[in-house]
Design an enzyme around this catalytic site. Structure first.
Site, PDB file in Angstrom:
ATOM      1  NE  ARG A 239      -4.400  -1.158   0.065  1.00  0.00           N
ATOM      2  CZ  ARG A 239      -4.557  -2.288  -0.730  1.00  0.00           C
ATOM      3  NH1 ARG A 239      -3.519  -2.598  -1.698  1.00  0.00           N
ATOM      4  NH2 ARG A 239      -5.602  -2.980  -0.976  1.00  0.00           N
ATOM      5  CD  GLU A 268      -2.960   3.567  -5.147  1.00  0.00           C
ATOM      6  OE1 GLU A 268      -3.859   2.909  -5.531  1.00  0.00           O
ATOM      7  OE2 GLU A 268      -1.883   2.825  -4.980  1.00  0.00           O
ATOM      8  CG  HIS A 286      -3.237  -0.482  -6.929  1.00  0.00           C
ATOM      9  ND1 HIS A 286      -3.518   0.402  -5.690  1.00  0.00           N
ATOM     10  CD2 HIS A 286      -2.940  -1.989  -6.574  1.00  0.00           C
ATOM     11  CE1 HIS A 286      -3.601  -0.886  -5.045  1.00  0.00           C
ATOM     12  NE2 HIS A 286      -3.369  -1.868  -5.176  1.00  0.00           N
TER      13      HIS A 286
HETATM   14  C1  DGY Z   1      -5.485  -5.766  -2.978  1.00  0.00           C
HETATM   15  O1  DGY Z   1      -6.208  -6.857  -3.320  1.00  0.00           O
HETATM   16  O2  DGY Z   1      -5.476  -5.254  -1.949  1.00  0.00           O
HETATM   17  C2  DGY Z   1      -4.522  -5.222  -4.108  1.00  0.00           C
HETATM   18  O3  DGY Z   1      -3.955  -4.098  -3.879  1.00  0.00           O
HETATM   19  C3  DGY Z   1      -5.255  -5.161  -5.367  1.00  0.00           C
HETATM   20  O4  DGY Z   1      -4.975  -6.661  -5.749  1.00  0.00           O
END
Ligand code: DGY
Length: 332
Positions: A239, A268, A286
């Site tokens: 993240r 984002e 992402h």
């Molecule tokens: C998630 O699933 O949390 C990712 O960031 C996208 O796959």
């Protein structure tokens, strides 16, 4: 019996839609732009369940406006978009899609490791701009990956899948985590448990795989970047807010680290301008889990979570299953 009413903030994939349509009275947000917040609040109001993406915030305001809501199923493994304690207070089960993204996301962490170490984007750009003048001894010399030290921060499913792949490149693997893995897991991965401080000081490639929690926000900031070797690369597929981007930009400006490859960002979809236009920084939008196979499975799992709950079973990936226990004991 009328079917439970569900809102999905994306049309999902056709086979998943077919399944959902069989079980539920579905409403899909199908417009290409993301669902605006006011539409989201208005449409969720009369629903019994919600299937959403990690870009949609499920918070007190939303829950207060949706008194019939019993389930929020996010099509993601990370669930920092959901206020889970608020869901629990409102008797709403929150569920995610944890089991399917690991291998695909790990593949992509390696795409980033190689792209940044071997200067892939500069090479592609040279060909596209027709500026390549032929083989040369020192042309785009990058850093070797094989035989180096990989540091995995967070040895959950994704971190393990990343570590497992390192064996093929004959790398030494270090990992840090709040909890040490079992001896069996460590042996299988050939991974050594160290403190984050040691990992930062020793690893050539540092790959982040922690969830976003208060304790992991800005886990990598000025002090941590200062510990890294000048030749080391930082990779993030977890993240964005796990890295303090301002501190990273300073570290890049000052040559404190060799480069970075990021798939996720603090705000984002905005990307800090200070990260752009750098040869030693690879940036992707992402997409680490974005294989068609995996994204379809993620949507199918969100559907399974919904089907389970509304057929009186425990959703396989409930994050706050205590809600179910409470509602069972109050109906006894
Ligand atoms: C998630 O699933 O949390 C990712 O960031 C996208 O796959």
């Amino acid at each position: 019996m009328p079917k439970p009413k569900l809102l999905s903030t994306r049309p999902l994939f056709e086979p998943v839609r077919e399944t959902l349509d069989e079980h539920f009275d579905m409403e899909y947000w199908t417009r290409p732009e993301r669902i605006p917040r006011d539409e989201f609040l208005a449409r969720v109001a009369g629903k019994n369940g919600l299937i959403c993406l990690l870009t949609e915030k499920v918070d007190e305001e939303l829950l207060a406006q949706a008194p019939n809501l019993r389930l929020v199923a996010t099509v993601s493994v990370g669930f920092d978009n959901i206020d889970v304690p608020a869901c629990t207070r409102h008797g709403v089960v929150a569920a995610n899609t944890p089991d399917v993204v690991g291998e695909t996301t790990a593949d992509f962490a390696w795409v980033l490791i190689f792209a940044v170490a071997r200067r892939l984007l500069e090479g592609v750009e040279m060909i596209q701009s027709q500026s390549w003048t032929g083989w040369d001894l020192d042309l785009l010399c990058g850093a070797d990956v094989w035989g180096k030290t990989l540091g995995v921060v967070g040895l959950g499913r994704i971190g393990r899948a990343v570590a497992r792949r390192a064996q093929g490149f004959r790398m030494k693997v270090l990992y840090s985590d709040a909890l040490q893995a079992t001896g069996e897991v460590e042996r299988e991965l050939g991974a050594e448990y160290v403190s984050l401080e040691r990992l930062l000081a020793v690893a050539d490639f540092i790959s982040l795989h922690v969830p976003l929690l208060p304790a992991t926000r800005h886990l990598i900031s000025t002090a941590q970047l200062a510990r890294m070797k000048k030749s080391a690369f930082l990779i993030n597929t977890s993240r964005g807010p796990v890295i303090d981007e301002k501190a990273l930009i300073v570290a890049l400006d000052e040559g404190q680290i060799a480069g970075a490859a990021l798939d996720v960002y603090e705000n984002e979809p905005r990307v800090n301008a200070g990260l752009l236009g750098r040869k030693n920084v690879v940036l992707t939008p992402h997409i680490a889990s974005a294989s068609l196979e995996t994204r379809t499975k993620m949507a199918a799992i969100a559907a399974e979570n919904a089907i389970a709950l509304f057929s009186g079973r425990r959703p396989p990936n409930a994050i706050n299953p205590d809600v179910l226990e409470k509602s069972q004991s109050s109906s006894r």
